[in-house]
Design a protein around this motif. Structure first.
Motif, mmCIF file in Angstrom:
data_model
loop_
_atom_site.group_PDB
_atom_site.id
_atom_site.type_symbol
_atom_site.label_atom_id
_atom_site.label_comp_id
_atom_site.label_asym_id
_atom_site.label_seq_id
_atom_site.Cartn_x
_atom_site.Cartn_y
_atom_site.Cartn_z
ATOM 1 N N MET A 1 -2.383 4.048 -11.813
ATOM 2 C CA MET A 1 -1.699 4.671 -10.661
ATOM 3 C C MET A 1 -0.327 4.044 -10.507
ATOM 4 O O MET A 1 -0.212 2.863 -10.213
ATOM 5 N N ALA A 2 0.722 4.812 -10.779
ATOM 6 C CA ALA A 2 2.083 4.292 -10.627
ATOM 7 C C ALA A 2 2.707 4.867 -9.356
ATOM 8 O O ALA A 2 2.532 6.052 -9.056
ATOM 9 N N TYR A 3 3.381 4.034 -8.620
ATOM 10 C CA TYR A 3 4.083 4.474 -7.410
ATOM 11 C C TYR A 3 5.558 4.649 -7.753
ATOM 12 O O TYR A 3 6.159 3.765 -8.353
ATOM 13 N N ASP A 4 6.139 5.754 -7.359
ATOM 14 C CA ASP A 4 7.537 5.988 -7.692
ATOM 15 C C ASP A 4 8.481 5.483 -6.612
ATOM 16 O O ASP A 4 9.679 5.367 -6.846
ATOM 17 N N ASP A 5 7.961 5.234 -5.431
ATOM 18 C CA ASP A 5 8.827 4.698 -4.381
ATOM 19 C C ASP A 5 8.017 3.750 -3.502
ATOM 20 O O ASP A 5 6.786 3.662 -3.608
ATOM 21 N N PHE A 6 8.728 3.047 -2.645
ATOM 22 C CA PHE A 6 8.108 2.032 -1.800
ATOM 23 C C PHE A 6 7.125 2.660 -0.816
ATOM 24 O O PHE A 6 6.044 2.122 -0.554
ATOM 25 N N ARG A 7 7.507 3.817 -0.274
ATOM 26 C CA ARG A 7 6.646 4.433 0.748
ATOM 27 C C ARG A 7 5.311 4.886 0.164
ATOM 28 O O ARG A 7 4.279 4.862 0.847
ATOM 29 N N GLY A 8 5.320 5.299 -1.102
ATOM 30 C CA GLY A 8 4.072 5.682 -1.741
ATOM 31 C C GLY A 8 3.102 4.505 -1.776
ATOM 32 O O GLY A 8 1.887 4.665 -1.575
ATOM 33 N N PHE A 9 3.653 3.308 -2.029
ATOM 34 C CA PHE A 9 2.787 2.126 -2.065
ATOM 35 C C PHE A 9 2.326 1.761 -0.658
ATOM 36 O O PHE A 9 1.161 1.377 -0.473
ATOM 37 N N LEU A 10 3.203 1.874 0.331
ATOM 38 C CA LEU A 10 2.765 1.582 1.703
ATOM 39 C C LEU A 10 1.618 2.524 2.102
ATOM 40 O O LEU A 10 0.658 2.094 2.752
ATOM 41 N N ASP A 11 1.715 3.781 1.697
ATOM 42 C CA ASP A 11 0.628 4.727 2.006
ATOM 43 C C ASP A 11 -0.679 4.291 1.346
ATOM 44 O O ASP A 11 -1.755 4.351 1.953
ATOM 45 N N ALA A 12 -0.571 3.823 0.092
ATOM 46 C CA ALA A 12 -1.778 3.380 -0.622
ATOM 47 C C ALA A 12 -2.381 2.161 0.066
ATOM 48 O O ALA A 12 -3.603 2.069 0.230
ATOM 49 N N LEU A 13 -1.529 1.226 0.477
ATOM 50 C CA LEU A 13 -2.031 0.036 1.179
ATOM 51 C C LEU A 13 -2.744 0.453 2.473
ATOM 52 O O LEU A 13 -3.799 -0.090 2.823
ATOM 53 N N ARG A 14 -2.147 1.411 3.157
ATOM 54 C CA ARG A 14 -2.740 1.881 4.421
ATOM 55 C C ARG A 14 -4.128 2.466 4.158
ATOM 56 O O ARG A 14 -5.093 2.134 4.845
ATOM 57 N N LYS A 15 -4.233 3.304 3.151
ATOM 58 C CA LYS A 15 -5.525 3.947 2.848
ATOM 59 C C LYS A 15 -6.576 2.921 2.437
ATOM 60 O O LYS A 15 -7.772 3.109 2.675
ATOM 61 N N GLU A 16 -6.154 1.845 1.806
ATOM 62 C CA GLU A 16 -7.089 0.808 1.340
ATOM 63 C C GLU A 16 -7.384 -0.231 2.422
ATOM 64 O O GLU A 16 -8.046 -1.234 2.157
ATOM 65 N N GLY A 17 -6.837 -0.032 3.612
ATOM 66 C CA GLY A 17 -7.032 -1.018 4.678
ATOM 67 C C GLY A 17 -6.257 -2.300 4.445
ATOM 68 O O GLY A 17 -6.616 -3.353 4.962
ATOM 69 N N GLN A 18 -5.171 -2.216 3.680
ATOM 70 C CA GLN A 18 -4.399 -3.409 3.320
ATOM 71 C C GLN A 18 -3.000 -3.406 3.955
ATOM 72 O O GLN A 18 -2.115 -4.099 3.479
ATOM 73 N N LEU A 19 -2.817 -2.616 5.015
ATOM 74 C CA LEU A 19 -1.529 -2.604 5.730
ATOM 75 C C LEU A 19 -1.848 -2.662 7.217
ATOM 76 O O LEU A 19 -2.528 -1.784 7.748
ATOM 77 N N LEU A 20 -1.366 -3.692 7.868
ATOM 78 C CA LEU A 20 -1.620 -3.870 9.296
ATOM 79 C C LEU A 20 -0.377 -3.435 10.071
ATOM 80 O O LEU A 20 0.693 -4.049 9.932
ATOM 81 N N HIS A 21 -0.514 -2.364 10.846
ATOM 82 C CA HIS A 21 0.603 -1.848 11.633
ATOM 83 C C HIS A 21 0.573 -2.532 12.997
ATOM 84 O O HIS A 21 -0.402 -2.386 13.745
ATOM 85 N N ILE A 22 1.631 -3.260 13.315
ATOM 86 C CA ILE A 22 1.689 -3.960 14.600
ATOM 87 C C ILE A 22 2.658 -3.187 15.483
ATOM 88 O O ILE A 22 3.879 -3.222 15.255
ATOM 89 N N ASP A 23 2.117 -2.460 16.444
ATOM 90 C CA ASP A 23 2.994 -1.625 17.260
ATOM 91 C C ASP A 23 3.288 -2.231 18.630
ATOM 92 O O ASP A 23 4.046 -1.649 19.412
ATOM 93 N N ASP A 24 2.740 -3.396 18.916
ATOM 94 C CA ASP A 24 3.171 -4.118 20.122
ATOM 95 C C ASP A 24 4.635 -4.515 19.951
ATOM 96 O O ASP A 24 5.067 -4.789 18.836
ATOM 97 N N GLU A 25 5.369 -4.574 21.074
ATOM 98 C CA GLU A 25 6.753 -5.041 20.956
ATOM 99 C C GLU A 25 6.760 -6.518 20.573
ATOM 100 O O GLU A 25 6.010 -7.326 21.139
#
Lengths: 474, 97
Positions: A1-25
């Motif tokens: 699986m090759a990612y062509d851009d950074f956002r594609g990898f961020l999406d993959a991390l999100r789907k795998e539970g490997q991206l923590l979104h911190i939306d608190d200020e």
């Protein structure tokens, strides 16, 4: 699986539970760096962090710790996130065997959506810059790929360089860069400065994850990083020409900064908390003038925290330091079984090898010191037997405990080169280096009272698999 | 070769001295996109850059850690990394590295 851009990898991390979104200020400082400092302490499956609610900013998006665990490193290579460390290194070696894989040229790069030129090329308008450590002299960019050409041979694509260097933001259109003399860009700058010329550079941020890995791989001078990216991705690296300099840059970067390292100019820089876990700075370093910034709409600023190991940088420069050393050693010494150079970019290197004859392990250790990377690193080399796994530190400690006699197994070589950041140096750039032979002596080296070593029972491997299966089924 | 780095903003403001080197000339680099939340400032001498919303240990001279302070002597004695090589005129032959 090759990612062509950074956002594609961020999406993959999100789907795998490997991206923590911190939306608190959060505060730009010290919150973001402190969180990235803490993240790797969550262990081998630590997530990347994503901040988009940063006080005082209206549309900041900052991603950190993207490579900051073995799980994320595996996903960057398109492997299952459970893949073990040694297995990731072994897969890296296998893929390197397909090097070089030529890049693919693409039109309409994603970063061409927006442009700032000349006086408008203000880096603060594009990046939500933050300070990392207390003693840092300012805001740093430390995960960008810097692309340059050899001024004496600009058409030679092997001699071009893609590397990650520390970059300090010194003004709206001014940066500082640290070209360590052992790194390729320092050779480019040396040539330009001998000629009294500036060195054009492109600085790309928010790259697909394999670009960050190859840009921090200690490749040989004439090896092309993009061709290694193709090998590791299993697909050609998509590239485009940067509009001002014509330099080859990733098609999928979030931001492309173009300008020049101003020839024969130095200015006070630093300090900066470095990968050695120590600050370095207070030196006069080269200056970059920004002439043009291209960026994707709503750019994501990818940043990297580094401090007392292990932090993200230690994961980024782990496997990719082991593999070139392994390849270079194997050319002359096929007896070499594995190389672990994961500690501080290979300031310590552990090699397992078979022995051709007595004294052979010390020769392997000396060869480590004379590899291109060893010239600047490899302050200590530990050589162990072929049945010791250099990635299994308890086994390495066993080898040191029982196979090493200082009377004949320590080789100290005075006054060798090391990168200037190495804190243990006698004077910056010069240090003694040590080879520790922790292998079992073989004839005609008949030292020691080894008798016969206890080995795993022949049935142990089968039982290990059986026990793992039973344990999983519990 | 050029020497065309844009001059840093020449707008000294009445703020505290540089936390790091105590120089009095401080330049305003940028402000927060949300007006009035913070500013980014820079010392005109040691080039230390900070955001006004950072902790006191990074923004106030009296709270700044001693180990990170710089003096004019430190700045004057800073080594050049990498060293600027001698200029090579045409026909000088290949460079020795």
């Amino acid at each position: 699986m090759a990612y062509d851009d950074f956002r594609g990898f961020l999406d993959a991390l999100r789907k795998e539970g490997q991206l923590l979104h911190i939306d608190d200020e959060v505060m730009p400082e010290p919150d973001i760096a402190a969180a990235a400092n803490a993240a790797p302490r969550l262990g081998g499956h630590a997530p990347a962090l994503y901040f988009d609610n940063v006080k005082g900013f209206t549309d900041a998006r900052i991603a950190l710790n993207v490579h900051g665990s073995w799980a994320n490193h595996a996903l960057a290579l398109g492997l299952p996130k459970e893949t073990g460390t040694k297995e990731q290194v072994e897969e890296f070696i296998r893929r390197w065997d397909t090097f070089p894989v030529a890049p693919e040229w693409r039109d309409d790069p994603v970063w061409a959506e927006n442009t700032l030129e000349g006086e408008d090329a203000d880096i603060f308008r594009v990046l939500p810059l933050i300070r990392l450590n207390d003693g840092d002299g300012g805001f740093y960019i430390d995960k960008a790929a810097v692309i340059s050409k050899d001024p004496a041979d600009p058409e030679h694509s092997g001699k071009q360089n893609v590397g990650i260097y520390r970059i300090e933001v010194k003004g709206r259109r001014t940066l500082a860069i640290q070209p360590v003399p052992m790194h390729d860009i320092a050779q480019h700058l040396h040539t330009a400065e001998e000629r009294g010329e500036d060195l054009p550079v492109a600085i790309t941020l928010g790259n697909e994850p394999v670009i960050s890995i190859v840009a921090s791989t200690p490749m040989e001078y004439e090896q092309n990083e993009y061709e290694l990216a193709g090998a590791l991705r299993g697909a050609p690296a998509p590239l485009s020409r940067a509009p001002l300099t014509g330099l080859p840059v990733p098609w999928g970067s979030e931001v492309v900064i173009e300008g020049v390292i101003e020839g024969r100019k130095r200015e006070i820089e630093g300090p900066f908390g470095e990968f050695t876990g120590h600050y370095s700075g207070g030196r006069n370093m080269p200056v970059i003038r920004i002439d043009r910034i291209s960026y994707r709409t709503n750019p994501v600023f990818e940043h990297l925290y580094l401090g007392m190991p292990w932090t993200e940088v230690d994961y980024l420069i782990a496997a990719n330091t082991c593999v070139p050393l392994y390849k270079q050693l194997r050319r002359d010494f096929p007896e070499v079984q594995a190389v672990n150079a994961m500690y501080t970019h290979g300031l310590v290197v552990i090699v397992s090898t078979k022995k051709r004859y007595g004294g052979f392990a010390k020769a392997v250790g000396m060869r480590v010191l004379t590899t291109p990377h060893g010239l600047g690193y490899a302050a200590t080399v530990i050589v162990v037997d072929e049945d010791v796994d250099p990635f299994d530190l308890p086994q390495v400690m066993w080898a040191l405990s029982t196979k090493m006699n200082p009377a004949g197994d320590l080789v100290q070589i005075p006054n060798l080169s090391v990168l200037e950041l190495a804190p243990q140096a006698i004077t910056p750039g010069i240090t003694d280096k040590l080879i520790i032979d922790a292998t079992t002596p073989v004839a005609p080296d008949n030292r020691g009272n080894y008798g016969t070593q206890v080995r795993d029972l022949p049935e142990t491997a089968e039982w290990l698999a059986r026990l793992q299966k039973l344990a999983t089924a519990r | 070769m050029s020497d065309t780095t844009p001059p840093r903003a020449a707008s000294p403001r009445p703020v505290s001295p540089c936390p790091r080197c105590a120089h009095e000339t401080i330049e305003h680099i940028t402000g927060s996109p949300v007006p009035g939340v913070w500013e980014v400032l820079q010392c005109a001498r040691c080039l230390y850059m900070w955001r006004t919303s950072e902790p006191a240990r990074r923004t106030r001279r009296d709270a700044y850690p001693e180990e990170f302070m710089l003096t004019p002597e430190d700045i004057g004695a800073a080594p050049e990394v990498p060293a600027v090589p001698p200029l090579r005129g045409p026909g000088a032959g290949p460079a020795t590295r």
